[in-house]
Scaffold this active site. Structure first.
Site, mmCIF file in Angstrom:
data_model
loop_
_atom_site.group_PDB
_atom_site.id
_atom_site.type_symbol
_atom_site.label_atom_id
_atom_site.label_comp_id
_atom_site.label_asym_id
_atom_site.label_seq_id
_atom_site.Cartn_x
_atom_site.Cartn_y
_atom_site.Cartn_z
ATOM 1 N N HIS A 131 7.886 0.378 2.099
ATOM 2 C CA HIS A 131 7.286 -0.204 0.890
ATOM 3 C C HIS A 131 7.876 -1.598 0.606
ATOM 4 O O HIS A 131 7.134 -2.572 0.444
ATOM 5 C CB HIS A 131 7.539 0.730 -0.298
ATOM 6 C CG HIS A 131 6.950 0.261 -1.589
ATOM 7 N ND1 HIS A 131 5.739 0.707 -2.052
ATOM 8 C CD2 HIS A 131 7.415 -0.620 -2.512
ATOM 9 C CE1 HIS A 131 5.476 0.118 -3.213
ATOM 10 N NE2 HIS A 131 6.484 -0.698 -3.514
ATOM 11 N N GLU A 132 9.198 -1.687 0.570
ATOM 12 C CA GLU A 132 9.836 -2.972 0.242
ATOM 13 C C GLU A 132 9.601 -3.988 1.362
ATOM 14 O O GLU A 132 9.343 -5.167 1.079
ATOM 15 C CB GLU A 132 11.333 -2.794 -0.037
ATOM 16 C CG GLU A 132 11.655 -1.905 -1.250
ATOM 17 C CD GLU A 132 10.957 -2.296 -2.543
ATOM 18 O OE1 GLU A 132 10.552 -3.457 -2.695
ATOM 19 O OE2 GLU A 132 10.796 -1.416 -3.414
ATOM 20 N N HIS A 135 6.264 -5.520 0.930
ATOM 21 C CA HIS A 135 6.263 -6.621 -0.052
ATOM 22 C C HIS A 135 6.737 -7.920 0.593
ATOM 23 O O HIS A 135 6.182 -8.978 0.326
ATOM 24 C CB HIS A 135 7.182 -6.309 -1.237
ATOM 25 C CG HIS A 135 6.608 -5.360 -2.228
ATOM 26 N ND1 HIS A 135 5.304 -5.432 -2.673
ATOM 27 C CD2 HIS A 135 7.162 -4.311 -2.895
ATOM 28 C CE1 HIS A 135 5.090 -4.469 -3.567
ATOM 29 N NE2 HIS A 135 6.206 -3.769 -3.715
ATOM 30 N N HIS A 141 0.969 -3.911 -4.524
ATOM 31 C CA HIS A 141 0.796 -2.476 -4.710
ATOM 32 C C HIS A 141 -0.638 -2.052 -4.431
ATOM 33 O O HIS A 141 -1.575 -2.803 -4.661
ATOM 34 C CB HIS A 141 1.235 -2.063 -6.113
ATOM 35 C CG HIS A 141 2.723 -2.094 -6.254
ATOM 36 N ND1 HIS A 141 3.359 -2.399 -7.425
ATOM 37 C CD2 HIS A 141 3.692 -1.865 -5.337
ATOM 38 C CE1 HIS A 141 4.668 -2.352 -7.222
ATOM 39 N NE2 HIS A 141 4.893 -2.044 -5.954
ATOM 40 N N CYS A 147 -0.883 5.979 -0.021
ATOM 41 C CA CYS A 147 -0.463 4.796 0.750
ATOM 42 C C CYS A 147 0.995 4.463 0.428
ATOM 43 O O CYS A 147 1.435 4.586 -0.714
ATOM 44 C CB CYS A 147 -1.340 3.614 0.389
ATOM 45 S SG CYS A 147 -0.823 2.062 1.150
ATOM 46 N N CYS A 166 -2.067 2.643 4.271
ATOM 47 C CA CYS A 166 -3.454 3.112 4.322
ATOM 48 C C CYS A 166 -4.217 2.119 5.215
ATOM 49 O O CYS A 166 -3.715 1.025 5.477
ATOM 50 C CB CYS A 166 -4.044 3.162 2.909
ATOM 51 S SG CYS A 166 -4.417 1.545 2.215
HETATM 52 ZN ZN LIG Z 1 6.601 -2.131 -4.952
HETATM 53 ZN ZN LIG Z 2 -2.734 0.836 0.793
#
Ligand SMILES: [Zn+2]
Ligand SMILES: [Zn+2]
Length: 177
Positions: A131-132, A135, A141, A147, A166
């Site tokens: 996730h990070e 970014h 997001h 996802c 996703c």
């Molecule tokens: Zn985030």
């Molecule tokens: Zn996604």
């Protein structure tokens, strides 16, 4: 010069967790992942009133390493992080930047007085790491709760989502590369 994603343990992180992340992140991002030697937790980050650490100092610490062959730098710490206007964070990243950090403190069952589950901890850490890093590659997001780029407000959100992108985020990532 060959470029890498660096994984930097900040404080004591089990080698097994680092190895797991290295292997999985290589698969997911198709980039080589290198482990950096352990660095100490930045003392100035500690806020005794909150008994938490201010995440800005962790990002700054990664920046100060000046890793020229790094595409991205992921810090992993075991202390509880916070940032402005948030009680706690699982991680923080510089959008479109190089540095990001995750904390495994609240990913650990121990934090909630539950029996330890190392496998679950590794999976949760992977989700937050992807996730990070997402970014740092410029991804925002995603509204799809399964996802990896879905915003986790709680551990339940983290557990519900996948550690992969996703199809739409995957495509966005591909186009950003
Ligand atoms: Zn985030
Ligand atoms: Zn996604």
């Amino acid at each position: 010069m060959e470029k890498y994603i660096y994984v930097v343990p900040i404080g004591d992180i089990l080698e097994d967790l680092i190895n797991f992340l290295r292997e999985k992140l290589e698969e997911i991002f198709r980039l080589k992942v290198k482990e950096y030697t352990k660095v100490p937790i930045p003392k100035e980050a500690y806020n005794p009133k909150r008994n938490q650490y201010y995440s800005y100092y962790f990002i700054n610490l990664l920046f100060s390493l000046k890793l020229n062959d790094a595409i991205k730098i992921l810090g992993i710490t075991n202390v509880d992080l916070y940032t402005d206007n948030l009680n706690f964070i699982f991680g923080e990243a510089i959008l479109n930047g190089k540095e990001c950090v995750i904390s495994i403190a609240r990913l650990d069952n121990k934090f909630y007085g539950l029996p330890p589950d190392h496998t679950l901890l590794k999976i949760r850490a992977l989700k937050e790491a992807v996730h990070e890093l997402g970014h740092t590659f410029g991804l925002k997001h995603c509204k799809n709760p399964s996802c990896v780029m879905y915003f986790s407000n709680s551990l339940a959100d983290t557990d519900k989502k996948d550690y992969n992108f996703c199809p739409e985020c995957q495509l966005r990532l591909y186009n950003l590369f």
